[in-house]
Design an enzyme around this catalytic site. Structure first.
Site, PDB file in Angstrom:
ATOM      1  N   LYS A  14      73.389  36.566 172.275  1.00  0.00           N
ATOM      2  CA  LYS A  14      74.433  35.540 172.408  1.00  0.00           C
ATOM      3  C   LYS A  14      73.852  34.191 172.838  1.00  0.00           C
ATOM      4  O   LYS A  14      74.172  33.164 172.256  1.00  0.00           O
ATOM      5  CB  LYS A  14      75.493  35.957 173.458  1.00  0.00           C
ATOM      6  N   ARG A  89      85.257  38.037 179.509  1.00  0.00           N
ATOM      7  CA  ARG A  89      84.746  39.407 179.597  1.00  0.00           C
ATOM      8  C   ARG A  89      85.823  40.392 180.015  1.00  0.00           C
ATOM      9  O   ARG A  89      85.550  41.591 180.079  1.00  0.00           O
ATOM     10  CB  ARG A  89      83.610  39.460 180.619  1.00  0.00           C
ATOM     11  N   ARG A 128      62.516  41.719 177.187  1.00  0.00           N
ATOM     12  CA  ARG A 128      62.679  40.331 177.647  1.00  0.00           C
ATOM     13  C   ARG A 128      62.562  40.216 179.165  1.00  0.00           C
ATOM     14  O   ARG A 128      62.418  39.119 179.688  1.00  0.00           O
ATOM     15  CB  ARG A 128      63.995  39.736 177.146  1.00  0.00           C
ATOM     16  N   ARG A 134      64.749  38.424 185.221  1.00  0.00           N
ATOM     17  CA  ARG A 134      66.048  38.806 185.771  1.00  0.00           C
ATOM     18  C   ARG A 134      66.012  40.206 186.364  1.00  0.00           C
ATOM     19  O   ARG A 134      65.585  41.153 185.708  1.00  0.00           O
ATOM     20  CB  ARG A 134      67.118  38.742 184.664  1.00  0.00           C
ATOM     21  N   ARG A 146      75.580  47.939 182.502  1.00  0.00           N
ATOM     22  CA  ARG A 146      76.122  46.715 181.899  1.00  0.00           C
ATOM     23  C   ARG A 146      76.740  47.028 180.540  1.00  0.00           C
ATOM     24  O   ARG A 146      77.783  46.486 180.173  1.00  0.00           O
ATOM     25  CB  ARG A 146      75.018  45.668 181.763  1.00  0.00           C
TER      26      ARG A 146
HETATM   27  P1  ADP Z   1      74.122  39.578 179.477  1.00  0.00           P
HETATM   28  O1  ADP Z   1      75.084  39.215 178.398  1.00  0.00           O
HETATM   29  O2  ADP Z   1      72.733  39.843 178.982  1.00  0.00           O
HETATM   30  O3  ADP Z   1      74.606  40.669 180.394  1.00  0.00           O
HETATM   31  P2  ADP Z   1      74.899  37.258 181.073  1.00  0.00           P
HETATM   32  O4  ADP Z   1      73.982  36.191 181.541  1.00  0.00           O
HETATM   33  O5  ADP Z   1      75.993  36.891 180.148  1.00  0.00           O
HETATM   34  O6  ADP Z   1      73.922  38.316 180.411  1.00  0.00           O
HETATM   35  O7  ADP Z   1      75.564  38.003 182.329  1.00  0.00           O
HETATM   36  C1  ADP Z   1      74.807  38.484 183.412  1.00  0.00           C
HETATM   37  C2  ADP Z   1      75.731  38.983 184.520  1.00  0.00           C
HETATM   38  O8  ADP Z   1      76.488  37.882 185.040  1.00  0.00           O
HETATM   39  C3  ADP Z   1      76.769  40.032 184.116  1.00  0.00           C
HETATM   40  O9  ADP Z   1      76.258  41.345 184.124  1.00  0.00           O
HETATM   41  C4  ADP Z   1      77.843  39.797 185.200  1.00  0.00           C
HETATM   42  O10 ADP Z   1      77.478  40.407 186.417  1.00  0.00           O
HETATM   43  C5  ADP Z   1      77.803  38.288 185.413  1.00  0.00           C
HETATM   44  N1  ADP Z   1      78.783  37.595 184.535  1.00  0.00           N
HETATM   45  C6  ADP Z   1      78.490  36.731 183.533  1.00  0.00           C
HETATM   46  N2  ADP Z   1      79.603  36.297 182.927  1.00  0.00           N
HETATM   47  C7  ADP Z   1      80.646  36.909 183.560  1.00  0.00           C
HETATM   48  C8  ADP Z   1      82.063  36.910 183.390  1.00  0.00           C
HETATM   49  N3  ADP Z   1      82.646  36.188 182.419  1.00  0.00           N
HETATM   50  N4  ADP Z   1      82.823  37.671 184.221  1.00  0.00           N
HETATM   51  C9  ADP Z   1      82.259  38.392 185.190  1.00  0.00           C
HETATM   52  N5  ADP Z   1      80.934  38.478 185.396  1.00  0.00           N
HETATM   53  C10 ADP Z   1      80.123  37.748 184.601  1.00  0.00           C
END
Ligand code: ADP
Length: 192
Positions: A14, A89, A128, A134, A146
């Site tokens: 994404k 989400r 990655r 991370r 996740r």
């Molecule tokens: P990925 O899609 O690889 O999991 P992101 O950077 O989008 O990576 O998200 C990392 C973490 O950040 C998620 O596992 C969650 O804990 C938090 N997070 C990100 N966006 C949201 C959201 N919209 N609502 C709740 N938690 C979020």
């Protein structure tokens, strides 16, 4: 105006595709994950709250995430459009997004889903993790959690936009440029 949601499981690409779409269509890219990570790096109160959830692969509570997104959007009222990456989400997040866009007299034009199977995702994220640094990328149990959270809480949002005729699935396997081309094809089919 063009407002997009880039959608799909963690590790589906994404962020990579959002950056390319941001440039091509001159959009404001809002990645909730990136915002949380920079808040954590700054040691802000928001970052401290979010990090406990992120470390476990759980979602940050809706009221925290929605409040943060609202602030970010209102700071970009002049935008020619947004690309939302990692948001919405949950169902309440999708509803909040609709009403925030409504306040700006706008709407989501398309949700673009990158379709990638679970085993490929775990492989990609582990690979990655060396460069992303991370913590939530390092441990397979957290990655699988996740994915589980994605399937139960996030994936249903696809149906929410599908019912509005706005959801599009694109295979997330292949080269970055091939996938990008497929996303652009979808956008040109809907964007007049
Ligand atoms: P990925 O899609 O690889 O999991 P992101 O950077 O989008 O990576 O998200 C990392 C973490 O950040 C998620 O596992 C969650 O804990 C938090 N997070 C990100 N966006 C949201 C959201 N919209 N609502 C709740 N938690 C979020």
């Amino acid at each position: 105006m063009l407002n997009l949601i880039i959608f799909g499981p963690p590790g589906s690409g994404k962020g990579t595709q959002a950056e390319k779409l941001e440039k091509k269509f001159n959009l404001v890219h809002i990645s909730t994950g990136d915002i949380f990570r920079s808040e954590i790096a700054e040691g802000s109160e928001l970052g401290i709250r979010a990090s406990a959830f992120m470390a476990k692969g759980e979602l940050v509570p809706d009221e925290v995430t929605i409040g943060m997104l609202r602030k970010k959007m209102m700071a970009h009222k002049e935008a020619e459009g947004f690309i939302f990456d990692g948001f919405p989400r949950t169902d309440p997040q999708a509803e909040a997004l609709e009403s925030l866009l409504g306040m700006l007299d706008q709407q989501i034009d398309a949700l673009l889903m990158l379709d990638v199977p679970e085993d490929e995702i775990v492989k990609r994220i582990v690979l990655r993790s060396a460069e992303s640094g991370r913590a939530d990328d390092r441990d397979e149990t957290i990655i699988r959690n996740r994915f589980q959270v994605y399937q139960t809480q996030t994936e249903p949002i696809y149906a929410y936009y599908d019912a509005k005729g706005k959801a599009h699935k694109v295979p997330g396997m292949g080269s970055i440029d091939d996938i990008f081309q497929k996303l652009c094809d979808v956008i040109s089919s809907i964007h007049v």
